[in-house]
Design a protein around this motif. Structure first.
Motif, short mmCIF file in Angstrom:
data_model
loop_
_atom_site.label_atom_id
_atom_site.label_comp_id
_atom_site.label_asym_id
_atom_site.label_seq_id
_atom_site.Cartn_x
_atom_site.Cartn_y
_atom_site.Cartn_z
N ARG A 138 -2.89 4.06 -4.39
CA ARG A 138 -4.22 3.89 -4.99
C ARG A 138 -4.89 2.60 -4.50
N GLU A 158 -5.17 0.21 -12.09
CA GLU A 158 -5.23 -0.31 -10.73
C GLU A 158 -5.24 -1.84 -10.71
N GLN A 205 -6.63 2.88 -1.21
CA GLN A 205 -7.93 3.54 -1.31
C GLN A 205 -9.00 2.60 -1.85
N LYS A 206 -8.59 1.62 -2.66
CA LYS A 206 -9.55 0.73 -3.31
C LYS A 206 -9.54 -0.68 -2.70
N TYR A 238 0.83 -1.21 0.00
CA TYR A 238 0.00 0.00 0.00
C TYR A 238 0.86 1.26 0.00
#
Length: 266
Positions: free
Chosen positions: A138, A154, A141-142, A133
């Motif tokens: 990104r 992503e 966040q997902k 992470y």
């Protein structure tokens, strides 16, 4: 089995491979990847890059192919005689073409799958998740979204992050830039380059985008119709006119003339 820094980690010798009843895909490929370097495998579509990477990961038979001659050795192991899961646990980890993710699993579950394949425990999984992470904010966040619902970039980051969860010694990537925006591609290559410099991660990257491959690699091997036809330092190949014209679509490299300038006409 260990390999001292700078020594050969991967050796491909006179490799030949076919699909089905005899469709020849590789015809005597030679390739060496040394510990701690980035090697680009360049060539046009159909040159044999994917077939070679499948052979290196011992995944060729799963796609209807087989090696007919030559040898692939990773850290002294004969790849063809070593189960794929054993290769993975010993640090040979691949990211296949096409951003392969478990689409119904969340991003975080995809990452955890990479650690479980290595045999990591709960504490190690958590530490590795935080590391991935930090590399790919990104994904943090997902993390709770299904991987099939995030963007293509992503998904590629998820596939690479899952591979990193396996603590690779040699990370093999097949067309990591395919279908991605240039900004996303640059971000991925920046992260991979940083891991090479900080952790000594060895990388073998197949790229159809030869200009991109030469910009990030230490060395480059060019495949054409299943043969390795050229190998050299990436910095040197960038200045060769034949490479610039045939593979990059560029004109000859500009050179400084040693002759005095001609007098101006009046």
């Amino acid at each position: 089995m260990t390999t001292a820094p700078g020594e050969d980690l991967l050796r491909v010798e006179a490799l030949e491979a076919i699909y089905g009843g005899g469709i020849r895909a590789l015809s005597g490929v030679d390739l060496t990847v040394r510990e701690g370097e980035i090697v680009a495998l360049a060539g046009s579509n159909g040159a044999g890059k994917t077939t070679l990477l499948r052979a290196i990961a011992n995944l060729l038979t799963a796609t209807g192919g087989r090696i007919t001659a030559g040898r692939v050795a990773y850290a002294g192991r004969d790849v063809a005689r070593t189960r794929t899961d054993v290769l993975v646990r010993n640090g040979l980890v691949s990211v296949l073409e096409g951003r392969h993710c478990f689409r119904s699993l969340t991003v975080e579950e995809n990452l955890i799958a990479g650690g479980l394949g290595r045999g990591s425990g709960r504490a190690e999984l958590q530490a590795d998740l935080q590391r991935v992470y930090a590399l790919f904010p990104r994904l943090a966040q997902k993390r709770s979204l299904p991987a099939g619902l995030v963007s293509g970039g992503e998904q590629q980051m998820t596939a690479i992050g899952r591979a990193l969860m396996g603590h690779p010694r040699l990370l093999v990537l097949d067309e990591p830039s395919m279908g991605l925006a240039p900004l996303v591609t640059d971000e991925i290559y920046r992260i991979l380059g940083a891991l090479n410099r900080s952790d000594g991660l060895t990388l073998l990257v197949a790229e159809q985008n030869v200009a991109l491959a030469l910009r990030h690699a230490h060395r480059c091997v060019v495949l054409e119709t299943g043969r390795s036809i050229l190998e050299g330092l990436a910095a040197d190949l960038r200045t060769r006119d034949d490479i610039r014209q045939v593979y990059l679509g560029l004109g000859p490299a500009q050179r400084v003339s040693k002759r005095p300038p001609l007098p101006m006409e009046v």
